[in-house]
Design a protein around this motif. Structure first.
Motif, PDB file in Angstrom:
ATOM      1  N   LYS A   1      58.074  25.544  39.708  1.00  0.00           N
ATOM      2  CA  LYS A   1      59.197  26.246  39.302  1.00  0.00           C
ATOM      3  C   LYS A   1      58.887  27.823  39.040  1.00  0.00           C
ATOM      4  O   LYS A   1      59.880  28.637  39.186  1.00  0.00           O
ATOM      5  CB  LYS A   1      59.758  26.024  37.756  1.00  0.00           C
ATOM      6  N   ARG A   2      57.504  28.331  39.148  1.00  0.00           N
ATOM      7  CA  ARG A   2      57.099  29.631  39.036  1.00  0.00           C
ATOM      8  C   ARG A   2      56.962  30.186  40.430  1.00  0.00           C
ATOM      9  O   ARG A   2      57.098  31.687  40.624  1.00  0.00           O
ATOM     10  CB  ARG A   2      55.709  29.674  38.310  1.00  0.00           C
ATOM     11  N   THR A   3      56.877  29.483  41.275  1.00  0.00           N
ATOM     12  CA  THR A   3      56.526  29.954  42.623  1.00  0.00           C
ATOM     13  C   THR A   3      57.387  30.694  43.417  1.00  0.00           C
ATOM     14  O   THR A   3      57.050  31.956  43.830  1.00  0.00           O
ATOM     15  CB  THR A   3      56.092  28.586  43.535  1.00  0.00           C
ATOM     16  N   ASN A   4      58.678  30.328  43.333  1.00  0.00           N
ATOM     17  CA  ASN A   4      59.501  31.256  44.064  1.00  0.00           C
ATOM     18  C   ASN A   4      59.615  32.758  43.635  1.00  0.00           C
ATOM     19  O   ASN A   4      59.582  33.597  44.622  1.00  0.00           O
ATOM     20  CB  ASN A   4      60.901  30.750  44.282  1.00  0.00           C
ATOM     21  N   ASN A   5      59.562  32.932  42.432  1.00  0.00           N
ATOM     22  CA  ASN A   5      59.778  34.213  41.826  1.00  0.00           C
ATOM     23  C   ASN A   5      58.645  34.977  41.837  1.00  0.00           C
ATOM     24  O   ASN A   5      58.607  36.127  42.171  1.00  0.00           O
ATOM     25  CB  ASN A   5      60.018  33.916  40.183  1.00  0.00           C
ATOM     26  N   LEU A   6      57.380  34.192  42.020  1.00  0.00           N
ATOM     27  CA  LEU A   6      56.328  35.007  42.059  1.00  0.00           C
ATOM     28  C   LEU A   6      56.221  35.537  43.413  1.00  0.00           C
ATOM     29  O   LEU A   6      55.708  36.459  44.042  1.00  0.00           O
ATOM     30  CB  LEU A   6      54.959  34.213  41.891  1.00  0.00           C
ATOM     31  N   ILE A   7      56.422  34.606  44.631  1.00  0.00           N
ATOM     32  CA  ILE A   7      56.619  35.111  45.757  1.00  0.00           C
ATOM     33  C   ILE A   7      57.318  36.279  46.099  1.00  0.00           C
ATOM     34  O   ILE A   7      57.236  37.237  46.765  1.00  0.00           O
ATOM     35  CB  ILE A   7      56.915  33.919  46.853  1.00  0.00           C
ATOM     36  N   LYS A   8      58.616  36.175  45.547  1.00  0.00           N
ATOM     37  CA  LYS A   8      59.542  37.446  45.904  1.00  0.00           C
ATOM     38  C   LYS A   8      58.773  38.925  45.278  1.00  0.00           C
ATOM     39  O   LYS A   8      58.792  39.915  45.555  1.00  0.00           O
ATOM     40  CB  LYS A   8      60.875  37.297  44.781  1.00  0.00           C
ATOM     41  N   LYS A   9      58.195  38.637  43.848  1.00  0.00           N
ATOM     42  CA  LYS A   9      57.544  39.724  43.260  1.00  0.00           C
ATOM     43  C   LYS A   9      56.311  40.220  44.029  1.00  0.00           C
ATOM     44  O   LYS A   9      56.053  41.592  44.089  1.00  0.00           O
ATOM     45  CB  LYS A   9      57.065  39.339  41.774  1.00  0.00           C
ATOM     46  N   SER A  10      55.414  39.317  44.567  1.00  0.00           N
ATOM     47  CA  SER A  10      54.333  39.753  45.265  1.00  0.00           C
ATOM     48  C   SER A  10      54.680  40.573  46.648  1.00  0.00           C
ATOM     49  O   SER A  10      53.917  41.187  47.046  1.00  0.00           O
ATOM     50  CB  SER A  10      53.482  38.263  45.755  1.00  0.00           C
ATOM     51  N   ARG A  11      55.904  39.990  47.027  1.00  0.00           N
ATOM     52  CA  ARG A  11      56.468  40.843  48.314  1.00  0.00           C
ATOM     53  C   ARG A  11      56.815  42.102  48.084  1.00  0.00           C
ATOM     54  O   ARG A  11      56.646  43.179  49.019  1.00  0.00           O
ATOM     55  CB  ARG A  11      57.628  40.012  48.973  1.00  0.00           C
ATOM     56  N   GLY A  12      57.186  42.387  46.831  1.00  0.00           N
ATOM     57  CA  GLY A  12      57.450  43.723  46.480  1.00  0.00           C
ATOM     58  C   GLY A  12      56.218  44.768  45.891  1.00  0.00           C
ATOM     59  O   GLY A  12      56.265  45.454  45.172  1.00  0.00           O
ATOM     60  N   GLN A  13      55.027  44.048  46.322  1.00  0.00           N
ATOM     61  CA  GLN A  13      53.682  44.773  46.033  1.00  0.00           C
ATOM     62  C   GLN A  13      53.188  44.656  44.399  1.00  0.00           C
ATOM     63  O   GLN A  13      52.731  45.683  44.021  1.00  0.00           O
ATOM     64  CB  GLN A  13      53.595  46.326  46.331  1.00  0.00           C
ATOM     65  N   ASP A  14      53.679  43.592  43.769  1.00  0.00           N
ATOM     66  CA  ASP A  14      53.614  43.454  42.441  1.00  0.00           C
ATOM     67  C   ASP A  14      52.055  42.884  42.282  1.00  0.00           C
ATOM     68  O   ASP A  14      51.909  41.609  42.824  1.00  0.00           O
ATOM     69  CB  ASP A  14      54.595  42.539  41.706  1.00  0.00           C
ATOM     70  N   LYS A  15      51.058  43.688  41.997  1.00  0.00           N
ATOM     71  CA  LYS A  15      49.544  42.912  42.142  1.00  0.00           C
ATOM     72  C   LYS A  15      49.508  42.022  40.939  1.00  0.00           C
ATOM     73  O   LYS A  15      48.793  40.940  41.558  1.00  0.00           O
ATOM     74  CB  LYS A  15      48.736  44.110  41.689  1.00  0.00           C
ATOM     75  N   ALA A  16      50.030  42.037  39.846  1.00  0.00           N
ATOM     76  CA  ALA A  16      49.925  40.900  39.087  1.00  0.00           C
ATOM     77  C   ALA A  16      50.452  39.834  39.408  1.00  0.00           C
ATOM     78  O   ALA A  16      50.073  38.565  39.344  1.00  0.00           O
ATOM     79  CB  ALA A  16      50.271  41.440  37.553  1.00  0.00           C
ATOM     80  N   ALA A  17      51.706  39.794  39.999  1.00  0.00           N
ATOM     81  CA  ALA A  17      52.378  38.636  40.521  1.00  0.00           C
ATOM     82  C   ALA A  17      51.500  38.116  41.624  1.00  0.00           C
ATOM     83  O   ALA A  17      51.517  36.712  41.699  1.00  0.00           O
ATOM     84  CB  ALA A  17      53.551  39.056  41.317  1.00  0.00           C
ATOM     85  N   THR A  18      50.997  38.771  42.437  1.00  0.00           N
ATOM     86  CA  THR A  18      50.337  38.556  43.445  1.00  0.00           C
ATOM     87  C   THR A  18      48.864  37.443  43.234  1.00  0.00           C
ATOM     88  O   THR A  18      48.548  36.360  43.589  1.00  0.00           O
ATOM     89  CB  THR A  18      49.641  39.449  44.445  1.00  0.00           C
ATOM     90  N   ALA A  19      48.235  38.228  42.003  1.00  0.00           N
ATOM     91  CA  ALA A  19      47.137  37.347  41.461  1.00  0.00           C
ATOM     92  C   ALA A  19      47.621  36.095  40.844  1.00  0.00           C
ATOM     93  O   ALA A  19      46.780  35.045  40.718  1.00  0.00           O
ATOM     94  CB  ALA A  19      46.295  38.339  40.551  1.00  0.00           C
ATOM     95  N   GLU A  20      48.458  35.942  40.313  1.00  0.00           N
ATOM     96  CA  GLU A  20      48.989  34.814  39.473  1.00  0.00           C
ATOM     97  C   GLU A  20      49.595  33.772  40.606  1.00  0.00           C
ATOM     98  O   GLU A  20      49.427  32.703  40.391  1.00  0.00           O
ATOM     99  CB  GLU A  20      50.278  35.130  38.708  1.00  0.00           C
ATOM    100  N   LEU A  21      50.181  34.002  41.785  1.00  0.00           N
ATOM    101  CA  LEU A  21      50.539  33.625  42.954  1.00  0.00           C
ATOM    102  C   LEU A  21      49.319  32.549  43.164  1.00  0.00           C
ATOM    103  O   LEU A  21      49.446  31.463  43.612  1.00  0.00           O
ATOM    104  CB  LEU A  21      51.304  34.219  43.914  1.00  0.00           C
ATOM    105  N   ALA A  22      48.123  33.307  43.564  1.00  0.00           N
ATOM    106  CA  ALA A  22      47.160  32.744  43.869  1.00  0.00           C
ATOM    107  C   ALA A  22      46.572  31.728  43.040  1.00  0.00           C
ATOM    108  O   ALA A  22      46.107  30.730  43.457  1.00  0.00           O
ATOM    109  CB  ALA A  22      45.968  33.901  44.094  1.00  0.00           C
ATOM    110  N   LEU A  23      46.502  32.193  41.693  1.00  0.00           N
ATOM    111  CA  LEU A  23      46.107  30.987  40.785  1.00  0.00           C
ATOM    112  C   LEU A  23      47.190  29.631  40.643  1.00  0.00           C
ATOM    113  O   LEU A  23      46.456  28.611  40.631  1.00  0.00           O
ATOM    114  CB  LEU A  23      46.231  31.673  39.308  1.00  0.00           C
TER     115      LEU A  23
END
Length: 360
Positions: free
Chosen positions: A137-159
């Motif tokens: 449920k978290r994945t899609n939102n994190l993908i969108k944020k990481s595409r926007g250069q959100d470093k925290a979201a990118t790190a969380e997505l990797a986790l």
């Protein structure tokens, strides 16, 4: 910092009986059908510590206060709980709120032979499926944020992606190697299978002292998972809890070939599971045990007693428990050079007798 363990397991394994004994109450109705416990029952219990009695003999205080921890009795899970079967989502939510899991397994024959390893697999599978659903449920939102250069979201997505890969391979989230930098973000995911686990192996009354073949298999499984295990007979523990006279309790346990209650072992194991230690304070008014996380500093320990102690911290006058007992008290320990003045960054050790100096 929390001090609570959620008691989980399949229906009819002895969870509510264990909870009743732990809290010396009948707050949880023990009955032979699923979902007797519709709302989680909460009980606070003393952590057994013989050091308190030894200190009290020397200090002769007005009262002795043990440290306490909380147990939450959560209704029995069933296969399909992660999909809402048997009110499963509600109960999984209750588990998500606790700090550690006490997983009760039936190691006695009832209507069917005991099969604790298979029972554990049912519950653990439901917890893993629930974690997978939560992460997906978290994945899609994190993908969108990481595409926007959100470093925290990118790190969380990797986790999230790393944990999902692990869960899909049938491994719990606790097996994921997490860096110190990512540790806080990982905890914030609130994953069920990331929580530490203690298996309580509930045997029949005749097997309370030695265990049986079923409990041996369950203990081996626990060891392979890196989890702890404790053998008890919940029925015996419930009977012991109803005896108010300590001498009577001792005689009853001795007649069964036991030196201490299984509950004492469960509480101590739960305490260790949460990575907690105890420091002690001694005075004429009270001898008291206090809880801190292993690795806590003297200043953090002072704050457990009162925030003013931490704010105005000057020093922690420290005596090791063994020295305090061997020398017969604070003054004798001081005269023997066994009292140390420790600073705010001193790492508190289990059993330290502390007196805080502070100025506000």
């Amino acid at each position: 910092m929390g001090f609570n363990c959620g008691i989980v397991g399949l229906p009819n394994v002895g969870k509510s009986t264990l909870f009743n004994a732990l809290t010396q109450s009948q707050a949880a109705e023990a009955a032979n059908f699923p979902f007797t416990t519709i709302e989680p029952n909460i009980g606070r219990v003393s952590v057994p510590d013989a050091r308190l009695d030894a200190l009290a003999k020397i200090a002769k205080p007005e009262k002795v206060l043990s440290t306490r921890m909380e147990f939450v009795d959560i209704a029995g899970l069933v296969k399909g709980a992660s999909k809402g079967e048997g009110l499963g989502n509600k109960f999984l939510g209750n588990i998500r709120e606790v700090d550690a899991i006490v997983h009760v397994l039936r190691c006695f024959d009832a209507d069917t032979p005991a099969d604790p390893v298979s029972d554990a697999d049912v519950v653990n599978t439901e917890l893993m499926l629930a974690d997978m659903e939560s992460l997906q449920k978290r994945t899609n939102n994190l993908i969108k944020k990481s595409r926007g250069q959100d470093k925290a979201a990118t790190a969380e997505l990797a986790l999230v992606e790393g944990t999902l890969k692990l869960l899909e391979a049938g491994e719990p989230a606790c097996k994921l190697e997490v860096s110190l930098e990512d540790a806080k973000a990982f905890r914030m995911l609130s994953l069920l299978t990331a929580k530490p686990v203690l298996y309580v192996l509930n045997v029949g009354e005749d097997d309370a002292a030695t265990g049986n073949a079923a409990s041996e298999k369950a203990a081996a499984m626990a060891t392979s998972e890196g989890a702890g295990s404790v053998i008890i007979s919940a029925k015996i523990e419930e009977e012991v809890a109803q005896l108010s006279d300590p001498a009577e309790r001792g005689e009853f346990l001795e007649s069964l070939g036991l030196t201490e209650t299984g509950l004492d072992r469960v509480v101590r194991a739960g305490y260790a599971l949460l990575n907690l230690i105890t420091f002690l304070t001694v005075g004429p008014k009270e001898v008291r045990a206090w809880t801190v996380e292993n690795g806590a500093t003297a200043q953090q320990a002072a704050g457990v007693i009162h925030t003013d102690f931490a704010k105005g911290f000057i020093a922690a006058e420290t005596i090791g428990y063994d020295d305090f007992i061997r020398l017969g008290g604070e003054q004798a320990a001081k005269e023997a050079g066994k009292m140390r003045a420790e600073g705010r960054d001193y790492i508190v050790k289990d059993g330290d007798v502390l007196l805080f100096r502070f100025n506000v």
